[in-house]
Design a protein around this motif. Sequence first.
Motif, PDB file in Angstrom:
ATOM      1  N   TYR B 192      -7.425  -0.741  -3.526  1.00 49.74           N
ATOM      2  CA  TYR B 192      -6.698  -1.748  -4.575  1.00 49.74           C
ATOM      3  C   TYR B 192      -6.055  -2.687  -3.620  1.00 49.74           C
ATOM      4  O   TYR B 192      -6.086  -2.203  -2.463  1.00 49.74           O
ATOM      5  N   LYS B 243      -3.317  -3.858 -13.058  1.00 47.27           N
ATOM      6  CA  LYS B 243      -4.127  -2.699 -12.234  1.00 47.27           C
ATOM      7  C   LYS B 243      -4.612  -3.305 -10.621  1.00 47.27           C
ATOM      8  O   LYS B 243      -5.912  -3.135 -10.363  1.00 47.27           O
ATOM      9  N   SER B 247      -1.932   3.324 -11.186  1.00 53.31           N
ATOM     10  CA  SER B 247      -0.999   3.688 -12.029  1.00 53.31           C
ATOM     11  C   SER B 247      -0.244   4.573 -11.422  1.00 53.31           C
ATOM     12  O   SER B 247      -0.666   5.767 -10.655  1.00 53.31           O
TER      13      SER B 247
END
Lengths: 298, 438, 275
Positions: B192, B243, B247
């Motif tokens: 991420y 995204k 989340s």
Amino acid sequence: MKTKLTKSNLRDARTGYIFILPFVVLFAVFKVYPLIYGFAVSFLGRNSIRTVSDTTFVGLENYVKVLQSNSFWTSLEKSFQYALIYTVVVMVGGFLTAMLLNRKFRGRTFVRTMAYLPYVTNVIAIGIVLKYLFNPTKGPINAIFRAFGEAGPKWFSSPDLALPMTAIIGAWLAMAFNTITILAALQDIPNDLFEVADIEGASGLQRIRYIVLPMISSALFMLLTITVINSFKSYTTVVSLTNGGPASSSRVLSLQIYEDAFTYMKFSIAAAEGTLFTLIIIAFNKILDKVRAVWENR
Amino acid sequence: MKKIVCTALLIVAAASMLFAQGSNESATASTEQRVVTTVCRASYANEEWYNRMNADFEAETGIHVDVQPTPGNDDDHDAKVNIDLLAGRTIDVIPSLGPKFYYERVEAGFFAPLSELAAAAGVDVNSVYGGYLPADESGEFYSVPVKQELWCVFFNRNLFDAAGVPYPEGPWTWDEYVETAKKLTDPSKGIYGSHMSIDPPWTIMLAKQEEIPLYKEDGTCNFDDPRWREAIEFYATLGNELKVQMSVEEFKNENASWNYYALAGDHIAMFPNGNWFTRLLNSQTDYPKDWSYGVAPMPSTGNENGANNLVSMGYVSVNKNAAHPEEALEYVLWLGENQWKYEGGIPALATLSEEDKNLAFSSVADASNGQVTVDEIYNAWINTGLGTTESDIIGTAAGEYDNIVEDELEAYFLGLQSIDVTIDNVVNRVNEAIKNVQ
Amino acid sequence: MGKQIKNSAGSKALTLTAWLIALVALFPFFMMVLISFRVSGDAYEPFYYIIKPTMENYKTVFLHKNYLDWYSNTIVTVVITILLRLLVTLPASYAFSRLKFKGRGFILGLLLATMMVPGETTMVPRYLYFKTLHLLDTKWSIILPEITEVFYLMLMTEFFRSIPEDFSEAARIDGCSHPRILSSIFLPLSGPSIATTVLFSFINIWNNFLDPYLFINSIDKQMITPALKFFQERGGANIPVQLAGASLAIIPILILFTVTQKYFVAGVSSSGIKG
């Protein structure tokens, strides 16, 4: 036996009072008085950190605030949901486990001892482990689901499952008490009843329906009373498993009372909530008593 | 039966022996030595710097610091301290880390006023702490600032290198932050670009930076200001639509705490946080990791009033019921000037010599083993071209305000309620809380 | 005694289910001990992950300057509470089951009614009340309210009722006083009942989290269950160390459990004398 007013009866009565005195006094001082104290505090204005010793009488203001607030009603509902699931699981689970453990089989003593284990555990510690076991991404339980190509449920972090899960875990931890009691009650059933059942060729379910249940019904009703009482003691279980989350989905009333009092220092509001909760539980138990009386006098 | 009675008696005997021993010990410990007692978070009590700091204080002044941690995590700490203070606990020194509960405690009258005492002790607090001193209009103050926690963006150099993206530099905006995060995100590797925790102030970052008021003129909740909503939606977008970060639902499932990111953060490229986080990143023994980190200034919102970094002040106060008020004052004043040296934080002192400045930042840089330099830290924390604004919710019923925001926003992020309902709920619940306090 | 089911396949399935229940109960314990040997960063690794077991967590627990305090505080508190509980409950149960006095039914009914109130709803008033009594931060804030639990009064009263009248009547005719009958006839018969009370009391007080957490604030006076929460690191609980502390804390309960197991199964039935 008729009570006659004799010297010995009088002495009996006096001994009776002396014998119950320590219990009654301690009970009054440490159990009843806090209830009254809480009732009194609920009419005061102790609703912030600055007014903790406030003695202003505010009447029913706290009750009005509590009854008007959404959070009271939702958390009361959660408490009852928890209580319902808890009671059903403890009663049914305790009975079934007792029936299973009552049979003779190899290693029964060991299995019985293991089945009692959850009852002796520390909720805080077992809560940590259970959160790990039910972790949706890393826990072994969801690993099984993934082996079948499914993600599996989110357990404690699912808003729908968090409350039922805590209730079931709470019930699983407490169930052994019922199992033990029922096992003991089962030992009281005279063997000849089963012998008759054997001759009649009764099935396992018929035995339960016509011999076991009637014979242990008084024990079951006693257990039901105790279980219902315990079903409202959810604080520690909920705190150690979900802490009320996710997003308040498992926020039971005792959590709300704790938070209002000790996080926000709204002691009077919390006391009003506690008083209302107490009254509701007592009323609920009274209704259960009525149901039970009707059932027994069928 | 006899067996049971015997066992019980044995246990009692053994227990009372233990008990007797315990009380003897505590009796002998309280001899002539000067002592100051302080509460602390349970996590602090286990940290090397904290114990070294108190040992040095004792060596310098002869006053022994009796540390009383509170059970539970950092969130439990403040509530438990309040409960203890209400019970009339006589512990001497109370730290308030982050002002969430600090103003409430001052208002509740838990703390002793310090201006006269400090003057009597010959300390000119105004010249030492300057604007950092939390003094009221009359010049009275109840605490000494021990540190300021400034925010920055930590990043994982290895992930930037692997993706061929240049390291972030200030000044930059949140749009640029998102663009960078997009380049770094790689779902196939579980990487991420960004990570922000699910609590305020992360979830309301943009509005916080623009200093949108929390209360209206009349004292009621101002959360219906559209800028709060936009800030919340911005946060939600990062995880749900773009995204570029986990989340909220995924985060909840992970059931992970900060130490997890310090440790297993090899799949997170950027994470805004307070400067205290360097201690975790620098601790190779507690949180071993095989990547190196860098620091960049906080992005700004792009609006003219949004160029602010977040700051959270740490204070220490003297309990008005303190059992050792003199020692407490000495300890508090010492902490104000020295705690940062041990904690590796940013001092809240009016004037800092070049040498001190170097000391403050080189201790962090040294501990990082070359991952970050003094200049980089200075540019990310101090020399940012940004102003500063309080990261916490401060004001009437602040603690409850904060919890309500956290609670309702979580329900929104999990998709349980719409943004409109969320804002309405926050406003109604906070107003209710404000009303209760008045 | 329930008869075995003839159908052997069905019987095997039931036995298997019983074993499954035992294993499900055992597994969290097994995990608790297993994780207590991991380093903090590996706490959430898969359950079969055992690489590099470490004793550090147990060292941390033992080297904590207050761990023995917490242990002994809890033992002292539990023992005092149980002794006082028995001391107060036994005579009261005797009176409620054997002695006739005015208001007996009423008082018992009142006590039973208050049993329904969960202690959690009175935590706020108890806190404020103990504050005025200066009981906060002492073990008496845990002990005093625990002494009178109606549940144990009920248990004991029911048990005493099951003792045949003839026993006490004969003793009365011989001129025994009530305290004498209680101590020399009822007490020796109540082994199982007392064992049950001791075990359940021990478990409940030992595992009590909320009361000590709220009422105790000095670290050296804390009880073992809330004290496990002292093992924290930045950002959260130090899970393996907490579990190491918990694994050690469960030992007294397991010992007591093993010792009293025979007694308390009989005790709950409260029927040994009926036949």
